[in-house]
Design a protein around this motif. Structure first.
Motif, short mmCIF file in Angstrom:
data_model
loop_
_atom_site.label_atom_id
_atom_site.label_comp_id
_atom_site.label_asym_id
_atom_site.label_seq_id
_atom_site.Cartn_x
_atom_site.Cartn_y
_atom_site.Cartn_z
N THR A 71 0.83 -1.21 0.00
CA THR A 71 0.00 0.00 0.00
C THR A 71 0.86 1.25 0.00
O THR A 71 0.56 2.23 -0.71
N GLU A 72 1.93 1.23 0.78
CA GLU A 72 2.83 2.39 0.83
C GLU A 72 3.61 2.56 -0.46
O GLU A 72 4.08 3.67 -0.77
N TRP A 73 3.78 1.48 -1.20
CA TRP A 73 4.55 1.54 -2.44
C TRP A 73 3.92 2.45 -3.48
O TRP A 73 4.64 3.09 -4.25
N TYR A 74 2.59 2.51 -3.54
CA TYR A 74 1.94 3.26 -4.62
C TYR A 74 2.35 4.73 -4.65
O TYR A 74 2.88 5.20 -5.67
N PRO A 75 2.15 5.50 -3.57
CA PRO A 75 2.60 6.91 -3.63
C PRO A 75 4.11 7.04 -3.72
O PRO A 75 4.61 7.96 -4.37
N LEU A 76 4.85 6.11 -3.08
CA LEU A 76 6.31 6.17 -3.16
C LEU A 76 6.79 5.97 -4.60
O LEU A 76 7.67 6.69 -5.08
N PHE A 77 6.21 4.99 -5.29
CA PHE A 77 6.60 4.73 -6.67
C PHE A 77 6.36 5.95 -7.56
O PHE A 77 7.23 6.35 -8.34
N TYR A 78 5.18 6.54 -7.43
CA TYR A 78 4.87 7.68 -8.31
C TYR A 78 5.66 8.93 -7.92
O TYR A 78 5.95 9.77 -8.78
N THR A 79 6.05 9.04 -6.66
CA THR A 79 6.94 10.13 -6.27
C THR A 79 8.30 9.96 -6.93
O THR A 79 8.87 10.91 -7.49
N ILE A 80 8.83 8.74 -6.87
CA ILE A 80 10.11 8.44 -7.51
C ILE A 80 10.01 8.67 -9.02
O ILE A 80 10.89 9.27 -9.65
N LEU A 81 8.92 8.19 -9.62
CA LEU A 81 8.73 8.33 -11.07
C LEU A 81 8.66 9.81 -11.46
O LEU A 81 9.21 10.22 -12.49
N ASN A 82 7.99 10.62 -10.63
CA ASN A 82 7.94 12.06 -10.90
C ASN A 82 9.33 12.67 -10.87
O ASN A 82 9.68 13.50 -11.71
N HIS A 83 10.16 12.26 -9.90
CA HIS A 83 11.54 12.76 -9.83
C HIS A 83 12.31 12.38 -11.09
O HIS A 83 13.05 13.21 -11.65
N LYS A 84 12.16 11.13 -11.54
CA LYS A 84 12.85 10.67 -12.74
C LYS A 84 12.42 11.49 -13.95
O LYS A 84 13.24 11.89 -14.78
N LEU A 85 11.10 11.73 -14.05
CA LEU A 85 10.58 12.50 -15.17
C LEU A 85 11.10 13.93 -15.16
O LEU A 85 11.53 14.46 -16.20
N GLN A 86 11.08 14.57 -13.99
CA GLN A 86 11.55 15.96 -13.92
C GLN A 86 13.03 16.05 -14.24
O GLN A 86 13.47 17.01 -14.91
#
Length: 204
Positions: A71-86
């Motif tokens: 459950t905690e992975w979902y927001p963590l994953f998209y936070t990391i993905l946002n960093h990678k994208l930026q």
């Protein structure tokens, strides 16, 4: 006296690692498709770049947060993905403007918040259309939006995150999320209006 063989610490760690890898495999199967759609839209259809960003995010998630719950992975994953994208967007901007390292690069062209926007309920991408359209048509329409609007819409409408969690993932204020999301919905309604003869475009 307990004669049963004791598991060594290395065996216990191996079991924990195996369990985390199994959970990650299931997690990847769940989110990869949606994450790829998001990244392909944000990178203007560059499938290879999108794949790289998603894979890098999975690697970072497993490396740093393997012990967290799924459950905690979902927001963590998209936070990391946002960093990678930026990071990727900044590199692309600097490549396009060789001397841009001398000044701060503004990647977002619609960051001005609109005042007094009521937080809209999370929409299913199909809810504002009276007839079915293909996923490709919706993806094309999303791809025409500014990147931050894409992110706000897909994190809220497709992933179901609330405004607060979306703001944390996107590293912006809740007011900015409301603004991006509001504008995304308006933009999608306009882009897809020709497919919805009964809706008359935006409901605003």
């Amino acid at each position: 006296m307990d004669l049963a063989p004791k598991q060594s610490e290395s065996e216990n760690l191996s079991i924990l690692k195996s369990t985390a890898e199994q959970r990650l495999k299931v997690f990847m199967q769940d989110v990869t498709g949606r994450a790829l759609v998001m990244m392909e839209s944000a990178t203007q259809g560059q499938h290879g770049i999108a794949m790289d960003l998603v894979q890098e995010a999975f690697i970072s998630l497993h490396k740093s947060y393997a012990e967290k719950s799924t459950t905690e992975w979902y927001p963590l994953f998209y936070t990391i993905l946002n960093h990678k994208l930026q990071d990727w967007r900044r590199k692309e901007a600097r490549r396009a403007q060789p001397f841009s390292f001398f000044k701060k690069i503004n990647l977002d062209d619609d960051d001005i918040e609109l005042n007094e926007i009521v937080d809209e309920n999370t929409l299913n991408p199909f809810d504002f259309l009276d007839q079915a359209v293909t996923a490709e048509e919706i993806q094309d329409a999303i791809g025409q939006l500014p990147v931050r609007q894409q992110q706000a819409f897909m994190l809220r409408a497709w992933e179901g995150f609330d405004t607060h969690t979306t703001a944390e993932i996107m590293q912006c204020s809740e007011g900015s999320v409301k603004t991006h999301y509001h504008r995304a919905i308006q933009g999608l309604r306009t882009s897809l209006a020709h497919l919805n003869p009964y809706g008359g475009g935006s409901s605003e």
